[in-house]
Design a protein around this motif. Sequence first.
Motif, PDB file in Angstrom:
ATOM      1  N   GLU A 279       0.830  -1.207   0.000  1.00 31.10           N
ATOM      2  CA  GLU A 279       0.000   0.000   0.000  1.00 31.10           C
ATOM      3  C   GLU A 279       0.870   1.264   0.000  1.00 31.10           C
ATOM      4  O   GLU A 279       0.569   2.231  -0.716  1.00 31.10           O
ATOM      5  CB  GLU A 279      -0.940   0.014   1.213  1.00 31.10           C
ATOM      6  CG  GLU A 279      -2.048  -1.033   1.167  1.00 31.10           C
ATOM      7  CD  GLU A 279      -1.563  -2.417   1.590  1.00 31.10           C
ATOM      8  OE1 GLU A 279      -2.330  -3.380   1.444  1.00 31.10           O
ATOM      9  OE2 GLU A 279      -0.399  -2.522   2.063  1.00 31.10           O
ATOM     10  N   GLU A 280       1.918   1.256   0.780  1.00 32.34           N
ATOM     11  CA  GLU A 280       2.829   2.398   0.794  1.00 32.34           C
ATOM     12  C   GLU A 280       3.635   2.467  -0.498  1.00 32.34           C
ATOM     13  O   GLU A 280       3.923   3.547  -1.008  1.00 32.34           O
ATOM     14  CB  GLU A 280       3.774   2.291   1.992  1.00 32.34           C
ATOM     15  CG  GLU A 280       4.750   3.459   2.076  1.00 32.34           C
ATOM     16  CD  GLU A 280       5.683   3.348   3.265  1.00 32.34           C
ATOM     17  OE1 GLU A 280       6.783   3.918   3.195  1.00 32.34           O
ATOM     18  OE2 GLU A 280       5.306   2.700   4.259  1.00 32.34           O
ATOM     19  N   ARG A 283       1.672   4.227  -3.189  1.00 33.01           N
ATOM     20  CA  ARG A 283       1.063   5.498  -2.804  1.00 33.01           C
ATOM     21  C   ARG A 283       1.576   6.622  -3.711  1.00 33.01           C
ATOM     22  O   ARG A 283       2.761   6.735  -3.991  1.00 33.01           O
ATOM     23  CB  ARG A 283       1.389   5.796  -1.346  1.00 33.01           C
ATOM     24  CG  ARG A 283       0.653   7.007  -0.773  1.00 33.01           C
ATOM     25  CD  ARG A 283       0.969   7.154   0.704  1.00 33.01           C
ATOM     26  NE  ARG A 283       0.539   5.983   1.446  1.00 33.01           N
ATOM     27  CZ  ARG A 283       1.062   5.573   2.589  1.00 33.01           C
ATOM     28  NH1 ARG A 283       2.089   6.234   3.106  1.00 33.01           N
ATOM     29  NH2 ARG A 283       0.606   4.508   3.211  1.00 33.01           N
ATOM     30  N   TRP A 297      -5.501  -6.439  -7.676  1.00 34.35           N
ATOM     31  CA  TRP A 297      -4.713  -5.721  -6.682  1.00 34.35           C
ATOM     32  C   TRP A 297      -4.446  -6.572  -5.446  1.00 34.35           C
ATOM     33  O   TRP A 297      -3.332  -6.610  -4.934  1.00 34.35           O
ATOM     34  CB  TRP A 297      -5.404  -4.422  -6.284  1.00 34.35           C
ATOM     35  CG  TRP A 297      -4.842  -3.849  -4.992  1.00 34.35           C
ATOM     36  CD1 TRP A 297      -5.464  -3.749  -3.802  1.00 34.35           C
ATOM     37  CD2 TRP A 297      -3.506  -3.376  -4.789  1.00 34.35           C
ATOM     38  NE1 TRP A 297      -4.617  -3.232  -2.853  1.00 34.35           N
ATOM     39  CE2 TRP A 297      -3.391  -2.986  -3.444  1.00 34.35           C
ATOM     40  CE3 TRP A 297      -2.399  -3.247  -5.616  1.00 34.35           C
ATOM     41  CZ2 TRP A 297      -2.237  -2.462  -2.894  1.00 34.35           C
ATOM     42  CZ3 TRP A 297      -1.224  -2.724  -5.071  1.00 34.35           C
ATOM     43  CH2 TRP A 297      -1.149  -2.346  -3.735  1.00 34.35           C
ATOM     44  N   ALA A 301      -0.769  -7.398  -4.151  1.00 32.30           N
ATOM     45  CA  ALA A 301      -0.342  -6.974  -2.813  1.00 32.30           C
ATOM     46  C   ALA A 301       0.118  -8.159  -1.981  1.00 32.30           C
ATOM     47  O   ALA A 301       1.132  -8.085  -1.266  1.00 32.30           O
ATOM     48  CB  ALA A 301      -1.489  -6.242  -2.113  1.00 32.30           C
TER      49      ALA A 301
END
Length: 588
Positions: A279-280, A283, A297, A301
């Motif tokens: 997620e980071e 970003r 996704w 991930a």
Amino acid sequence: MTTGPIVLVIDDSRTIRQLLEIVLGQTGYQVQVVETGQEGIDRARAIQPRLILLDHVLPDMGSLDVCLALAQDQKTASLPLVIMTAKGNDVRASFANHPQVVDFLPKPFTPPDVVNMVKSVLQRMSSSRASSPLLAQKASAAPREELFSLEQKNRAAQACFQLLRDRLVLIPKFMKDYRDEPAAPFFAKRILVPEVLDALLATFLPLYRDIIVPDTTPGPNTVGALLEGQTGAMPLRKLVDCICGLGRSGELTLRSGARTTTCFVRKGEIVVVTHDQPEEYVRGYHNEMARVDDATWSKAAAEQRRSGKPAFVTLVEAKQLDGKLLPDLVYRQGQAALAAALAAAPGRFAWRERPSLPTWVEAVGRALHLDQSELERLRDLDDWTQVEGQVTSVDQVYHRAEDFAERVGHFTFTDAERLVLARIDGRAAVKEIGERSGVPTLEVFHILFRLSQVGLIVLDPPGGSVADRPVMILDPDVEGVMKPLAKQLRDRVRPVSLLAVAPDRDVLQSIINERPGLVLLNAASIDAAAVARGVRLNLMISNIPMAAILEQADPEQERLLREAGFDAVLAKPMHVRDIEHLLESGQR
């Protein structure tokens, strides 16, 4: 915890020295390293190591000459040696008449080879010593076990120095705001800020955890790891440089807090850096992620959390992201991940060699430089007090570092950085650089701070180049030291003056005022360690070479003085060669 046996490494390869420092240091040994045979002989006499690892080919003498010199000295005649050589069995016959040589370590070797060899040799030597009543008597009189080992104490001291250095240098600035209030809480609030306390706690926690509950958990992805341990044992950049210096391919995994970062290395060059927080990782890329469906996704991930494979790669494979974007995305995020890893609190690392890297790494990987990552970390630094501590005046002058040409290609600069860098010539002052570049003065200060921190530019001392600066000395021996040294400095190809300072003067302030090219302090005439610590804490003079002078050799005092910040400790009578070496180091 007891202090481990001392192992002395004599090898002219910087990579080998650093590798053995890491490998044996993580295994519990105290490791000291030197580059030449003569340095090895001198160090062995001073510290009496339990074992010496000796390279067969050295720049100043052969390993046979080293063995002979050690054998002829009663202090070192019984020290065991292991010869490190790439010539295999060809050299064994040469050492047949040298009983000190107890084994041979073939090059190239792996970390387990070294650990097993050292362990085996020391076990054999311990068995031999156990049969000696004298040695048994010495063992029974050994000092009581201490809570922390010397290596741990040194590591903690180094961490404190690094973490507090940037705040301590600001004390003169804090003094301007000081009024009639208790001094301790006033300065504590300004020095022990939350981010410093967080870093200190993160550094010391592993030491206490090792005492309370020994750490038996494996490091990150350590299955088949050739090398693993704590990242706090040495600066992380030095560790990464050492592993890359091996010139091999593999994975370097770094764990700090909840994050695990993986660096893929191809023949000694970092080509991809990723981490386990997808997620980071994505970003800021809202446009690129707009057409990705939730199911794809989730799969991407999960794969990044499991293996470190960037989510972007999985999305391209699923045809939900334009493949043309992939190399740049992985490169940019890799630089950011590497910068974050270098700035993170100490944790654990593991290095695993791999004969081949994943296909996706070979497809999209390109060289990532530690220099660029450090520059990007500094761009994110929002602390004017640090900038002001380095760039203090619009009248300062900077010049390009000696290795500028070979390192500048490692960086990608912003437009403003390029404009400023183009005008750094060793003549233009900060104010003029701002006027000629069109970059606002405040931004010029920030850029000069960043470029100096990564070592591309160097501040010119006032009153001339480093090579022209005087040698400052504090020593009461006029006839035996001062006059011969003054003559030596006058007779150089590029003469240098000798500046004497009295012990009743404020020596630290004298160094700040004069900015000498070299400082020599007699340790018997002044609290030399306190002066050295003061110099190393002041950013404006922290790089000045310093040497302590002893009336006679004292290994323990030498160790304490070096830990305080001295580059060298010279015992009388001093040699001309030692002074020249220190002068040259200050001009580089």
